[in-house]
Enzyme design. Structure first.
Site, mmCIF file in Angstrom:
data_model
loop_
_atom_site.group_PDB
_atom_site.id
_atom_site.type_symbol
_atom_site.label_atom_id
_atom_site.label_comp_id
_atom_site.label_asym_id
_atom_site.label_seq_id
_atom_site.Cartn_x
_atom_site.Cartn_y
_atom_site.Cartn_z
ATOM 1 N N THR A 72 -63.257 -13.313 -1.408
ATOM 2 C CA THR A 72 -62.981 -12.168 -2.284
ATOM 3 C C THR A 72 -62.793 -10.907 -1.449
ATOM 4 O O THR A 72 -61.813 -10.172 -1.608
ATOM 5 C CB THR A 72 -64.131 -11.957 -3.291
ATOM 6 O OG1 THR A 72 -64.260 -13.139 -4.098
ATOM 7 C CG2 THR A 72 -63.882 -10.758 -4.187
ATOM 8 N N ASN A 151 -56.903 -22.984 -6.914
ATOM 9 C CA ASN A 151 -58.283 -23.405 -7.162
ATOM 10 C C ASN A 151 -58.465 -24.103 -8.505
ATOM 11 O O ASN A 151 -59.508 -24.696 -8.751
ATOM 12 C CB ASN A 151 -59.231 -22.211 -7.057
ATOM 13 C CG ASN A 151 -58.790 -21.055 -7.916
ATOM 14 O OD1 ASN A 151 -57.705 -20.486 -7.714
ATOM 15 N ND2 ASN A 151 -59.590 -20.708 -8.897
ATOM 16 N N GLN A 179 -59.088 -22.626 -0.586
ATOM 17 C CA GLN A 179 -59.181 -24.024 -1.002
ATOM 18 C C GLN A 179 -58.495 -24.981 -0.030
ATOM 19 O O GLN A 179 -58.458 -26.187 -0.286
ATOM 20 C CB GLN A 179 -58.542 -24.191 -2.401
ATOM 21 C CG GLN A 179 -59.246 -23.451 -3.515
ATOM 22 C CD GLN A 179 -60.585 -24.076 -3.911
ATOM 23 O OE1 GLN A 179 -60.860 -25.244 -3.633
ATOM 24 N NE2 GLN A 179 -61.412 -23.307 -4.584
ATOM 25 N N SER A 199 -63.281 -19.014 3.106
ATOM 26 C CA SER A 199 -64.650 -18.845 2.600
ATOM 27 C C SER A 199 -65.507 -20.019 3.030
ATOM 28 O O SER A 199 -65.109 -21.179 2.874
ATOM 29 C CB SER A 199 -64.599 -18.766 1.074
ATOM 30 O OG SER A 199 -65.902 -18.710 0.551
ATOM 31 N N HIS A 201 -68.375 -21.212 1.781
ATOM 32 C CA HIS A 201 -68.999 -22.101 0.783
ATOM 33 C C HIS A 201 -68.014 -23.046 0.102
ATOM 34 O O HIS A 201 -68.404 -23.901 -0.681
ATOM 35 C CB HIS A 201 -69.801 -21.297 -0.248
ATOM 36 C CG HIS A 201 -69.012 -20.585 -1.299
ATOM 37 N ND1 HIS A 201 -68.808 -21.119 -2.554
ATOM 38 C CD2 HIS A 201 -68.396 -19.389 -1.302
ATOM 39 C CE1 HIS A 201 -68.104 -20.258 -3.281
ATOM 40 N NE2 HIS A 201 -67.832 -19.193 -2.542
ATOM 41 N N THR A 240 -73.860 -4.854 9.480
ATOM 42 C CA THR A 240 -74.539 -5.767 10.399
ATOM 43 C C THR A 240 -74.111 -7.198 10.123
ATOM 44 O O THR A 240 -74.127 -7.632 8.965
ATOM 45 C CB THR A 240 -76.062 -5.631 10.218
ATOM 46 O OG1 THR A 240 -76.410 -4.268 10.458
ATOM 47 C CG2 THR A 240 -76.825 -6.536 11.165
ATOM 48 N N CYS A 322 -65.352 -18.049 -12.485
ATOM 49 C CA CYS A 322 -65.546 -16.638 -12.792
ATOM 50 C C CYS A 322 -65.180 -16.319 -14.239
ATOM 51 O O CYS A 322 -65.708 -15.399 -14.829
ATOM 52 C CB CYS A 322 -64.681 -15.780 -11.881
ATOM 53 S SG CYS A 322 -64.149 -16.624 -10.401
HETATM 54 C C1 PLP Z 1 -63.590 -19.373 -4.247
HETATM 55 C C2 PLP Z 1 -62.296 -18.658 -4.092
HETATM 56 C C3 PLP Z 1 -62.263 -17.285 -3.841
HETATM 57 C C4 PLP Z 1 -63.505 -16.444 -3.751
HETATM 58 O O1 PLP Z 1 -64.220 -16.767 -2.586
HETATM 59 P P1 PLP Z 1 -65.688 -16.175 -2.362
HETATM 60 O O2 PLP Z 1 -65.983 -16.527 -0.941
HETATM 61 O O3 PLP Z 1 -66.575 -16.862 -3.342
HETATM 62 O O4 PLP Z 1 -65.613 -14.706 -2.571
HETATM 63 C C5 PLP Z 1 -61.037 -16.693 -3.697
HETATM 64 N N1 PLP Z 1 -59.906 -17.392 -3.795
HETATM 65 C C6 PLP Z 1 -59.900 -18.705 -4.028
HETATM 66 C C7 PLP Z 1 -58.607 -19.446 -4.107
HETATM 67 C C8 PLP Z 1 -61.092 -19.383 -4.198
HETATM 68 O O5 PLP Z 1 -61.085 -20.683 -4.445
#
Ligand code: PLP
Length: 377
Positions: A72, A151, A179, A199, A201, A240, A322
Protein backbone atom coordinates in the site's frame (compact mmCIF):
# COMPACT_ATOMS: atom_id res chain seq x y z
CA UNK A 1 -10.69 -30.07 8.68
CA UNK A 2 -10.14 -26.33 8.18
CA UNK A 3 -8.87 -25.33 4.76
CA UNK A 4 -7.38 -21.91 4.08
CA UNK A 5 -8.11 -20.82 0.52
CA UNK A 6 -7.58 -17.10 0.95
CA UNK A 7 -3.88 -16.76 0.11
CA UNK A 8 -4.51 -13.58 -1.88
CA UNK A 9 -5.49 -11.82 1.35
CA UNK A 10 -2.41 -13.00 3.20
CA UNK A 11 -0.12 -15.99 3.63
CA UNK A 12 1.19 -17.56 6.84
CA UNK A 13 4.65 -16.50 7.94
CA UNK A 14 7.02 -19.48 7.56
CA UNK A 15 8.30 -20.77 10.94
CA UNK A 16 11.89 -20.49 9.65
CA UNK A 17 11.20 -16.85 8.86
CA UNK A 18 9.90 -16.23 12.38
CA UNK A 19 12.97 -17.98 13.83
CA UNK A 20 15.25 -15.73 11.82
CA UNK A 21 13.39 -12.64 13.07
CA UNK A 22 13.26 -13.43 16.79
CA UNK A 23 16.77 -12.42 17.98
CA UNK A 24 16.29 -9.01 16.36
CA UNK A 25 13.46 -8.16 18.76
CA UNK A 26 15.44 -8.92 21.92
CA UNK A 27 19.20 -9.26 22.31
CA UNK A 28 19.94 -7.70 18.91
CA UNK A 29 17.65 -4.71 19.26
CA UNK A 30 19.90 -2.04 17.74
CA UNK A 31 18.81 0.75 15.44
CA UNK A 32 20.21 0.17 11.95
CA UNK A 33 20.76 3.93 11.75
CA UNK A 34 23.03 4.09 14.81
CA UNK A 35 26.60 4.65 13.66
CA UNK A 36 28.49 4.79 16.94
CA UNK A 37 28.27 1.30 18.49
CA UNK A 38 28.09 -2.39 17.72
CA UNK A 39 24.34 -2.71 18.27
CA UNK A 40 23.73 -0.36 15.39
CA UNK A 41 26.49 -1.86 13.28
CA UNK A 42 25.07 -5.37 13.77
CA UNK A 43 21.56 -4.25 12.80
CA UNK A 44 22.81 -2.38 9.76
CA UNK A 45 24.88 -5.35 8.57
CA UNK A 46 21.89 -7.66 8.97
CA UNK A 47 19.44 -5.37 7.18
CA UNK A 48 21.90 -4.94 4.31
CA UNK A 49 22.23 -8.72 4.12
CA UNK A 50 18.43 -8.95 3.93
CA UNK A 51 18.38 -6.28 1.24
CA UNK A 52 20.81 -8.47 -0.71
CA UNK A 53 18.44 -11.44 -0.34
CA UNK A 54 15.56 -9.29 -1.62
CA UNK A 55 17.62 -8.06 -4.56
CA UNK A 56 18.62 -11.59 -5.51
CA UNK A 57 15.04 -12.87 -5.31
CA UNK A 58 13.54 -9.93 -7.18
CA UNK A 59 16.28 -9.68 -9.78
CA UNK A 60 17.50 -6.18 -9.16
CA UNK A 61 20.21 -4.15 -7.47
CA UNK A 62 19.94 -3.82 -3.66
CA UNK A 63 20.22 -0.08 -4.21
CA UNK A 64 17.01 -0.14 -6.27
CA UNK A 65 14.90 -1.14 -3.24
CA UNK A 66 13.12 1.30 -0.91
CA UNK A 67 11.75 -0.54 2.11
CA UNK A 68 8.22 0.51 3.07
CA UNK A 69 5.47 -0.69 5.41
CA UNK A 70 3.92 -2.77 2.62
CA UNK A 71 2.59 -2.65 -0.91
CA UNK A 72 0.00 0.00 0.00
CA UNK A 73 2.70 2.45 1.00
CA UNK A 74 4.86 1.44 -1.99
CA UNK A 75 1.92 2.20 -4.33
CA UNK A 76 1.37 5.57 -2.64
CA UNK A 77 5.07 6.42 -2.87
CA UNK A 78 5.30 5.38 -6.52
CA UNK A 79 2.25 7.32 -7.69
CA UNK A 80 2.32 10.46 -5.52
CA UNK A 81 6.12 10.49 -5.47
CA UNK A 82 6.48 10.38 -9.26
CA UNK A 83 3.65 12.82 -9.97
CA UNK A 84 4.85 15.42 -7.45
CA UNK A 85 8.48 15.15 -8.61
CA UNK A 86 7.59 15.53 -12.29
CA UNK A 87 5.10 18.42 -12.28
CA UNK A 88 7.23 20.28 -14.81
CA UNK A 89 6.95 17.37 -17.27
CA UNK A 90 3.21 16.76 -17.06
CA UNK A 91 0.17 16.20 -14.89
CA UNK A 92 -1.47 13.04 -16.21
CA UNK A 93 -1.53 9.50 -14.77
CA UNK A 94 -3.08 6.42 -16.37
CA UNK A 95 -4.25 3.32 -14.53
CA UNK A 96 -6.76 0.48 -14.87
CA UNK A 97 -10.24 -0.15 -13.43
CA UNK A 98 -9.26 -3.51 -11.89
CA UNK A 99 -6.41 -2.17 -9.75
CA UNK A 100 -6.18 -2.67 -6.00
CA UNK A 101 -7.64 0.16 -3.90
CA UNK A 102 -4.09 1.09 -2.88
CA UNK A 103 -3.67 2.35 -6.45
CA UNK A 104 -7.23 3.52 -7.17
CA UNK A 105 -7.60 5.53 -3.96
CA UNK A 106 -4.14 7.01 -4.48
CA UNK A 107 -4.90 8.26 -8.01
CA UNK A 108 -8.14 9.76 -6.64
CA UNK A 109 -6.05 11.57 -4.01
CA UNK A 110 -3.74 12.78 -6.80
CA UNK A 111 -6.80 14.06 -8.66
CA UNK A 112 -7.69 16.17 -5.63
CA UNK A 113 -4.17 17.65 -5.85
CA UNK A 114 -4.90 18.76 -9.41
CA UNK A 115 -3.47 15.86 -11.42
CA UNK A 116 -5.52 14.36 -14.22
CA UNK A 117 -6.41 10.68 -14.06
CA UNK A 118 -7.48 8.23 -16.75
CA UNK A 119 -8.82 4.86 -15.58
CA UNK A 120 -8.73 2.36 -18.46
CA UNK A 121 -11.26 -0.43 -19.02
CA UNK A 122 -10.38 -4.12 -19.31
CA UNK A 123 -11.87 -6.81 -21.52
CA UNK A 124 -14.25 -9.51 -20.22
CA UNK A 125 -11.14 -11.64 -19.58
CA UNK A 126 -9.75 -8.98 -17.22
CA UNK A 127 -6.87 -8.09 -19.55
CA UNK A 128 -5.84 -4.59 -20.55
CA UNK A 129 -5.53 -4.31 -24.34
CA UNK A 130 -2.13 -2.70 -25.09
CA UNK A 131 -3.77 -0.59 -27.82
CA UNK A 132 -6.08 0.91 -25.20
CA UNK A 133 -3.01 1.99 -23.24
CA UNK A 134 -1.43 3.46 -26.39
CA UNK A 135 -4.58 5.49 -27.01
CA UNK A 136 -4.60 6.92 -23.49
CA UNK A 137 -1.04 8.27 -23.36
CA UNK A 138 -0.57 11.96 -24.18
CA UNK A 139 2.44 14.24 -24.08
CA UNK A 140 1.24 15.30 -20.61
CA UNK A 141 1.32 11.71 -19.28
CA UNK A 142 3.96 11.19 -16.61
CA UNK A 143 3.09 7.76 -15.25
CA UNK A 144 1.12 4.61 -16.04
CA UNK A 145 0.35 2.12 -13.25
CA UNK A 146 -0.83 -1.38 -14.19
CA UNK A 147 -0.83 -4.25 -11.71
CA UNK A 148 1.07 -7.41 -12.61
CA UNK A 149 -1.29 -10.01 -11.12
CA UNK A 150 -4.83 -9.19 -10.05
CA UNK A 151 -5.60 -9.99 -6.41
CA UNK A 152 -9.17 -11.11 -7.11
CA UNK A 153 -8.92 -12.97 -10.41
CA UNK A 154 -5.24 -13.90 -10.63
CA UNK A 155 -5.20 -12.42 -14.14
CA UNK A 156 -1.65 -11.66 -15.34
CA UNK A 157 -1.28 -8.46 -17.35
CA UNK A 158 1.22 -8.32 -20.25
CA UNK A 159 3.61 -6.21 -18.19
CA UNK A 160 6.60 -6.41 -20.57
CA UNK A 161 4.52 -5.22 -23.54
CA UNK A 162 2.81 -2.45 -21.55
CA UNK A 163 6.12 -1.32 -20.10
CA UNK A 164 7.67 -1.16 -23.58
CA UNK A 165 4.82 1.02 -24.83
CA UNK A 166 5.44 3.44 -21.97
CA UNK A 167 9.21 3.43 -22.40
CA UNK A 168 8.92 4.25 -26.13
CA UNK A 169 6.87 7.30 -25.20
CA UNK A 170 8.93 8.51 -22.25
CA UNK A 171 6.21 7.62 -19.74
CA UNK A 172 7.25 6.06 -16.43
CA UNK A 173 5.73 2.64 -15.74
CA UNK A 174 4.75 1.33 -12.30
CA UNK A 175 3.39 -2.11 -11.53
CA UNK A 176 1.79 -3.33 -8.30
CA UNK A 177 3.49 -6.72 -8.15
CA UNK A 178 2.20 -7.77 -4.71
CA UNK A 179 0.57 -10.95 -6.04
CA UNK A 180 3.31 -11.94 -8.47
CA UNK A 181 6.39 -13.30 -6.64
CA UNK A 182 4.88 -16.61 -5.49
CA UNK A 183 3.92 -17.59 -9.02
CA UNK A 184 6.12 -15.84 -11.55
CA UNK A 185 9.89 -15.56 -11.89
CA UNK A 186 10.97 -12.07 -10.90
CA UNK A 187 13.68 -10.31 -12.90
CA UNK A 188 12.72 -6.70 -12.35
CA UNK A 189 15.88 -5.14 -13.77
CA UNK A 190 15.42 -7.04 -17.05
CA UNK A 191 11.90 -5.69 -17.59
CA UNK A 192 10.83 -2.33 -19.01
CA UNK A 193 9.48 -1.47 -15.56
CA UNK A 194 10.50 1.67 -13.67
CA UNK A 195 8.76 1.04 -10.34
CA UNK A 196 7.27 -2.07 -8.72
CA UNK A 197 5.52 -2.66 -5.38
CA UNK A 198 5.90 -5.86 -3.35
CA UNK A 199 4.69 -7.02 0.07
CA UNK A 200 6.23 -9.56 2.47
CA UNK A 201 2.98 -10.98 3.84
CA UNK A 202 1.88 -12.09 0.36
CA UNK A 203 4.98 -14.32 0.08
CA UNK A 204 5.16 -16.10 3.47
CA UNK A 205 6.85 -13.24 5.27
CA UNK A 206 5.68 -10.91 8.05
CA UNK A 207 2.94 -8.30 7.80
CA UNK A 208 3.95 -4.66 7.90
CA UNK A 209 6.81 -4.58 5.43
CA UNK A 210 7.21 -4.32 1.69
CA UNK A 211 9.30 -2.52 -0.85
CA UNK A 212 9.20 -0.23 -3.82
CA UNK A 213 11.63 -1.12 -6.59
CA UNK A 214 12.87 2.04 -8.29
CA UNK A 215 14.87 1.44 -11.46
CA UNK A 216 18.46 2.71 -11.35
CA UNK A 217 20.31 4.44 -14.17
CA UNK A 218 19.28 6.78 -16.95
CA UNK A 219 16.92 8.34 -17.60
CA UNK A 220 16.61 8.88 -13.87
CA UNK A 221 13.34 8.00 -12.12
CA UNK A 222 12.56 11.19 -10.20
CA UNK A 223 10.69 10.47 -7.00
CA UNK A 224 9.68 12.72 -4.13
CA UNK A 225 9.31 11.16 -0.66
CA UNK A 226 5.84 11.09 0.90
CA UNK A 227 7.20 10.61 4.45
CA UNK A 228 9.66 13.13 5.85
CA UNK A 229 12.08 12.68 8.72
CA UNK A 230 15.48 11.18 9.37
CA UNK A 231 16.29 10.53 5.72
CA UNK A 232 16.52 6.73 5.83
CA UNK A 233 16.28 4.74 2.58
CA UNK A 234 18.29 7.40 0.71
CA UNK A 235 15.84 10.02 1.82
CA UNK A 236 12.94 8.30 0.06
CA UNK A 237 11.36 6.73 3.14
CA UNK A 238 12.16 8.18 6.51
CA UNK A 239 11.55 6.17 9.66
CA UNK A 240 13.57 3.70 11.73
CA UNK A 241 13.89 0.42 9.84
CA UNK A 242 11.81 -2.33 11.48
CA UNK A 243 14.85 -4.60 11.69
CA UNK A 244 13.03 -7.89 12.56
CA UNK A 245 10.57 -7.35 9.70
CA UNK A 246 13.38 -6.55 7.26
CA UNK A 247 15.17 -9.76 8.29
CA UNK A 248 11.93 -11.73 7.89
CA UNK A 249 11.21 -10.19 4.47
CA UNK A 250 14.70 -11.11 3.22
CA UNK A 251 14.43 -14.63 4.61
CA UNK A 252 10.97 -15.16 3.07
CA UNK A 253 12.16 -14.07 -0.37
CA UNK A 254 15.28 -16.23 -0.08
CA UNK A 255 13.11 -19.22 0.79
CA UNK A 256 10.51 -18.63 -1.92
CA UNK A 257 10.33 -21.90 -3.83
CA UNK A 258 8.18 -22.12 -6.96
CA UNK A 259 8.80 -25.84 -7.47
CA UNK A 260 5.18 -26.69 -6.59
CA UNK A 261 3.58 -24.13 -8.92
CA UNK A 262 2.65 -26.70 -11.63
CA UNK A 263 1.23 -29.00 -8.95
CA UNK A 264 -0.84 -26.15 -7.48
CA UNK A 265 -2.14 -25.36 -10.98
CA UNK A 266 -3.18 -28.99 -11.35
CA UNK A 267 -4.99 -28.93 -7.99
CA UNK A 268 -6.70 -25.65 -8.95
CA UNK A 269 -7.83 -27.09 -12.32
CA UNK A 270 -9.13 -30.20 -10.56
CA UNK A 271 -11.08 -28.05 -8.11
CA UNK A 272 -12.71 -26.17 -11.00
CA UNK A 273 -13.70 -29.43 -12.70
CA UNK A 274 -15.23 -30.74 -9.46
CA UNK A 275 -17.16 -27.51 -8.87
CA UNK A 276 -18.47 -27.56 -12.44
CA UNK A 277 -20.30 -30.83 -11.71
CA UNK A 278 -22.97 -28.84 -9.81
CA UNK A 279 -23.80 -26.94 -13.02
CA UNK A 280 -23.91 -23.24 -13.84
CA UNK A 281 -20.35 -22.64 -12.62
CA UNK A 282 -18.28 -20.20 -14.68
CA UNK A 283 -14.68 -19.05 -14.45
CA UNK A 284 -14.23 -15.28 -14.11
CA UNK A 285 -11.25 -13.94 -16.04
CA UNK A 286 -8.77 -15.38 -18.48
CA UNK A 287 -7.99 -19.03 -18.00
CA UNK A 288 -4.69 -18.84 -19.82
CA UNK A 289 -3.28 -15.58 -18.41
CA UNK A 290 -3.77 -16.45 -14.76
CA UNK A 291 -1.57 -17.49 -11.85
CA UNK A 292 -1.69 -21.08 -10.60
CA UNK A 293 -3.16 -20.30 -7.19
CA UNK A 294 -6.29 -18.49 -8.28
CA UNK A 295 -9.80 -19.65 -8.94
CA UNK A 296 -12.55 -17.05 -9.21
CA UNK A 297 -15.87 -18.55 -10.17
CA UNK A 298 -19.44 -17.43 -10.54
CA UNK A 299 -21.88 -19.96 -9.16
CA UNK A 300 -25.37 -19.36 -10.54
CA UNK A 301 -28.04 -18.88 -7.87
CA UNK A 302 -25.58 -18.90 -4.99
CA UNK A 303 -25.08 -15.71 -3.01
CA UNK A 304 -21.49 -15.91 -1.81
CA UNK A 305 -22.30 -14.61 1.66
CA UNK A 306 -24.79 -17.46 2.08
CA UNK A 307 -22.19 -19.91 0.76
CA UNK A 308 -19.60 -18.68 3.25
CA UNK A 309 -22.10 -19.16 6.09
CA UNK A 310 -22.88 -22.69 4.87
CA UNK A 311 -19.21 -23.66 4.44
CA UNK A 312 -17.59 -22.58 7.67
CA UNK A 313 -14.42 -24.64 7.44
CA UNK A 314 -13.18 -23.33 4.09
CA UNK A 315 -11.69 -19.85 4.14
CA UNK A 316 -12.60 -18.01 0.93
CA UNK A 317 -13.50 -14.52 -0.12
CA UNK A 318 -16.25 -12.65 -1.87
CA UNK A 319 -13.88 -9.96 -3.10
CA UNK A 320 -10.83 -8.17 -1.82
CA UNK A 321 -10.46 -8.31 1.96
CA UNK A 322 -10.52 -4.56 2.34
CA UNK A 323 -13.99 -4.24 0.84
CA UNK A 324 -15.51 -7.61 1.77
CA UNK A 325 -17.31 -6.08 4.77
CA UNK A 326 -19.29 -3.79 2.51
CA UNK A 327 -22.12 -4.93 0.30
CA UNK A 328 -20.78 -3.25 -2.81
CA UNK A 329 -19.98 -5.87 -5.43
CA UNK A 330 -16.36 -6.30 -6.51
CA UNK A 331 -15.19 -3.40 -8.68
CA UNK A 332 -12.88 -5.85 -10.45
CA UNK A 333 -15.66 -8.17 -11.58
CA UNK A 334 -17.89 -5.20 -12.45
CA UNK A 335 -15.09 -3.80 -14.64
CA UNK A 336 -15.01 -7.15 -16.46
CA UNK A 337 -18.68 -6.69 -17.33
CA UNK A 338 -20.36 -8.81 -14.67
CA UNK A 339 -23.69 -7.52 -13.37
CA UNK A 340 -23.93 -6.72 -9.63
CA UNK A 341 -25.85 -9.97 -9.24
CA UNK A 342 -23.19 -11.97 -11.08
CA UNK A 343 -20.48 -10.37 -8.94
CA UNK A 344 -22.40 -11.21 -5.76
CA UNK A 345 -22.50 -14.87 -6.82
CA UNK A 346 -18.75 -15.02 -7.47
CA UNK A 347 -16.23 -16.49 -5.07
CA UNK A 348 -12.45 -16.20 -4.91
CA UNK A 349 -10.55 -19.33 -3.92
CA UNK A 350 -6.85 -18.72 -3.38
CA UNK A 351 -4.54 -21.70 -3.13
CA UNK A 352 -1.06 -21.31 -1.68
CA UNK A 353 2.31 -22.80 -2.51
CA UNK A 354 1.81 -25.36 0.28
CA UNK A 355 -1.85 -26.28 -0.34
CA UNK A 356 -2.21 -30.07 -0.41
CA UNK A 357 -4.34 -32.40 -2.52
CA UNK A 358 -6.12 -33.52 0.66
CA UNK A 359 -7.04 -29.92 1.51
CA UNK A 360 -8.38 -29.28 -2.00
CA UNK A 361 -10.37 -32.54 -1.89
CA UNK A 362 -11.96 -31.51 1.36
CA UNK A 363 -12.72 -28.02 0.06
CA UNK A 364 -14.32 -29.41 -3.10
CA UNK A 365 -16.62 -31.69 -1.12
CA UNK A 366 -17.53 -28.97 1.38
CA UNK A 367 -18.20 -26.42 -1.36
CA UNK A 368 -20.36 -28.81 -3.41
CA UNK A 369 -22.40 -29.65 -0.29
CA UNK A 370 -22.68 -25.93 0.51
CA UNK A 371 -23.80 -24.99 -3.02
CA UNK A 372 -26.46 -27.71 -2.92
CA UNK A 373 -27.70 -26.44 0.45
CA UNK A 374 -27.82 -22.78 -0.62
CA UNK A 375 -29.58 -23.62 -3.89
CA UNK A 376 -32.15 -25.65 -1.96
CA UNK A 377 -33.08 -22.77 0.33
C1 PLP B 1 -2.22 -7.13 -0.63
C2 PLP B 1 -2.11 -6.18 -1.78
C3 PLP B 1 -1.81 -4.84 -1.57
C4 PLP B 1 -1.61 -4.25 -0.20
O1 PLP B 1 -0.42 -4.74 0.37
P1 PLP B 1 -0.09 -4.44 1.90
O2 PLP B 1 1.33 -4.89 2.04
O3 PLP B 1 -1.05 -5.26 2.71
O4 PLP B 1 -0.24 -2.98 2.12
C5 PLP B 1 -1.71 -4.03 -2.67
N1 PLP B 1 -1.90 -4.49 -3.90
C6 PLP B 1 -2.19 -5.77 -4.14
C7 PLP B 1 -2.37 -6.25 -5.54
C8 PLP B 1 -2.32 -6.66 -3.09
O5 PLP B 1 -2.62 -7.93 -3.32
Amino acid sequence: MDVYLDHHATTPCLPEVVDAMLPWFTERFGNAGSRSHRWGYEARTATEHARGQLALGLGCSPKALVLTSGATEADNLAILGVLRANRSRGDHVVTVATEHEAVLATVRAAEREGFRVTVLPVGPDGLLDPDVLVGALTDRTVLASVMWVNNETGVVQPIARLGEICRERGVLFHTDAAQAPCWLPMALADLPVDLASVSAHKLYGPKGIGALYVRRGRPRVDLEPILHGGGQERGLRSGTLPVPLVIGFGEAVARLDRARVPEVARLRDGLLERLKTVGDVHLNGSREHRVAGNLNVRIGGVDVRALMLAVRDVAMSSGSACTSESLTPSHVLRAMGLTPDEAATSVRLGLGLHTTEEAVDHAAEALIAGITTVRGL
